[in-house]
Motif scaffolding. Sequence first.
Motif, short mmCIF file in Angstrom:
data_model
loop_
_atom_site.label_atom_id
_atom_site.label_comp_id
_atom_site.label_asym_id
_atom_site.label_seq_id
_atom_site.Cartn_x
_atom_site.Cartn_y
_atom_site.Cartn_z
N GLU A 138 0.71 -1.21 -0.24
CA GLU A 138 0.49 -0.03 0.01
C GLU A 138 0.39 1.03 -0.24
N LYS A 139 1.83 1.22 0.81
CA LYS A 139 2.63 1.99 0.69
C LYS A 139 4.69 2.24 0.95
N PRO A 140 4.65 1.98 -0.39
CA PRO A 140 6.56 1.39 -1.12
C PRO A 140 6.84 2.45 -0.63
N TRP A 141 6.72 3.59 -0.58
CA TRP A 141 7.95 4.06 -0.08
C TRP A 141 7.97 4.92 1.54
N GLU A 158 17.29 2.26 4.90
CA GLU A 158 17.04 2.38 3.59
C GLU A 158 15.63 3.26 3.40
N PHE A 159 16.05 4.38 2.51
CA PHE A 159 14.84 5.19 1.72
C PHE A 159 14.81 4.60 0.35
N VAL A 160 13.53 4.59 0.50
CA VAL A 160 12.35 4.03 -0.63
C VAL A 160 12.17 5.21 -1.40
N TRP A 161 12.81 6.31 -3.03
CA TRP A 161 11.75 7.39 -3.44
C TRP A 161 11.43 6.67 -4.39
N CYS A 162 10.03 7.67 -4.86
CA CYS A 162 9.15 7.41 -6.09
C CYS A 162 8.73 9.00 -6.28
N ARG A 163 8.30 9.41 -7.28
CA ARG A 163 7.11 9.85 -7.82
C ARG A 163 5.67 10.50 -7.53
N ASP A 164 5.46 10.12 -5.81
CA ASP A 164 4.26 10.09 -4.38
C ASP A 164 3.51 11.11 -3.96
N HIS A 165 3.05 11.88 -5.19
CA HIS A 165 1.94 13.54 -4.10
C HIS A 165 2.49 13.52 -3.06
N ASP A 166 2.03 11.89 -2.65
CA ASP A 166 1.44 12.11 -0.81
C ASP A 166 2.96 11.98 0.11
N LEU A 167 4.72 11.24 -0.37
CA LEU A 167 5.47 11.17 -0.47
C LEU A 167 5.97 12.53 -0.18
N LYS A 168 5.82 13.22 -1.57
CA LYS A 168 6.84 14.42 -1.09
C LYS A 168 6.33 15.18 0.34
N LEU A 169 4.41 15.60 0.59
CA LEU A 169 3.98 16.14 0.61
C LEU A 169 4.53 15.89 2.60
N LYS A 170 4.59 14.47 2.76
CA LYS A 170 4.90 14.14 3.99
C LYS A 170 6.29 14.64 4.02
N MET A 171 7.49 14.29 3.24
CA MET A 171 9.21 14.04 3.23
C MET A 171 8.85 16.01 3.68
N PRO A 215 3.56 -4.94 -14.63
CA PRO A 215 3.52 -4.92 -12.63
C PRO A 215 2.89 -4.91 -11.48
N SER A 216 3.11 -5.63 -10.82
CA SER A 216 2.15 -5.71 -10.06
C SER A 216 3.21 -5.27 -8.53
N GLY A 217 3.81 -4.57 -8.57
CA GLY A 217 4.18 -3.85 -7.33
C GLY A 217 4.25 -2.72 -7.58
N GLY A 218 4.88 -2.05 -6.51
CA GLY A 218 4.99 0.14 -7.47
C GLY A 218 3.74 0.78 -7.54
N SER A 219 2.55 -0.09 -6.19
CA SER A 219 1.05 0.51 -6.62
C SER A 219 0.23 0.34 -5.42
N ASP A 220 -0.26 1.27 -4.65
CA ASP A 220 -1.57 2.02 -3.28
C ASP A 220 -3.01 0.92 -4.58
N HIS A 221 -3.19 0.76 -3.28
CA HIS A 221 -4.34 -0.36 -2.87
C HIS A 221 -5.86 0.41 -3.77
N GLN A 222 -5.43 1.52 -4.13
CA GLN A 222 -6.40 2.12 -5.26
C GLN A 222 -5.46 1.70 -6.93
N GLY A 223 -4.86 1.16 -6.65
CA GLY A 223 -4.01 0.87 -8.40
C GLY A 223 -3.65 1.95 -8.59
N HIS A 224 -3.90 3.14 -7.95
CA HIS A 224 -2.26 4.04 -9.26
C HIS A 224 -1.25 3.62 -9.30
#
Length: 378
Positions: A138-141, A158-171, A215-224
């Motif tokens: 659900e939250k791979p980052w 380890e820190f997992v980074w990706c182009r996710d808006h929620d990650l940007k806001l929290k960080m 791809p089965s990984g790298g997506s959230d619970h809504q399939g994004h």
Amino acid sequence: MAVTPQSIPDIPIDFRAPPPSPIASGRRSSFANDDVLTEFLETSLRVPDLILPDKIFPKQKCLETPPKVDFRSLCSDHEDYVASSSDVVSDSMARIGCFQLVNHGVPRELMASSREVAQAIFQVPPEKRATVTRSPPEKPWGFEEYHSEEDGSELSEEFVWCRDHDLKLKMEGISPVGYSKFSKEMEALMSSIEKVAEKILPVMLKNFPGKLLAPSGGSDHQGHEFGTLCCVYKHSQDSMADGWANSLKYDVIRMLIRGSDYSHALCLHVCDGCSEFHVYSKKGWLSFCPEQGALIITAGDQIQVASGGLCKQVIGRPILKGEKDDDGISMAFLYSPPNDTTTSETKKEATISLGQQALLAMILILVYQFLIFVYKKF
């Protein structure tokens, strides 16, 4: 003459058992087949071979340096160069699961600056990391720390980074200055890495009979879809000195048991400056000294399926051993080709259905009849 009780002498009582009877020679056993009985007893009483924890760690293979493949030759217009480089890649991926890519076009200055700004990410206090701790899928980052089971000391982070808006806001909420600079550098580096992966992946797939998995990984619970993920590792001084072997063994055993958290086709490792690079699989592992400035490409689970099991998924880990004042940083980019779901949905929305076409035809007929009525009326 009568015998009185007083005249009976005291005779000592001896209860010893009689000696065993001798076994007659030539006497056959009552069991029909002594060999079957003996084999059964030996099998039943045999202590099973236990697999101890240290046996889980794969054995080291003979030292072998993966081939260096020129990116320009692999993606050139000359068919002979492409075929030759493609055969080298396929053979290396089938045997050891990796190869080195040189002349890839990713600036070494960009790789160095990205590792430098990544130091600020790991300076975030532990009490602020709770909201940015990853929980795949659900939250791979986010952050993840590995500790020694013996004394609880920190082995690596380890820190997992990706182009996710929620990650940007929290960080940006917990590290506004450091993360903004880091995110900008990572965006530039990831774009360059993806361009390299997009060009070499089709060349590799030409020699494979199957197709890549969605791809089965790298997506959230809504399939994004999150797209390419980057795992940033901080190698502590303990892991780079005497404790680096135990740290690596713990990490590899954990990965072999749990597997990869994210489905991917290729993993591109940015580890310029590392002293060694280890490639692990269930069959064994090998170590080599990588070429300076090269990208180390390892096979993922999607390549394993596409090749029909010819290429096995492996785990690549750089080894940073040296006397440095700061901790070492390495990066691994997990790449999968873009999903075609968005494109197909766009085409589906752009297509006019039969019902809509019939309704449009009826409206045009009514408009035409109305215009004829108005023309005749006036």
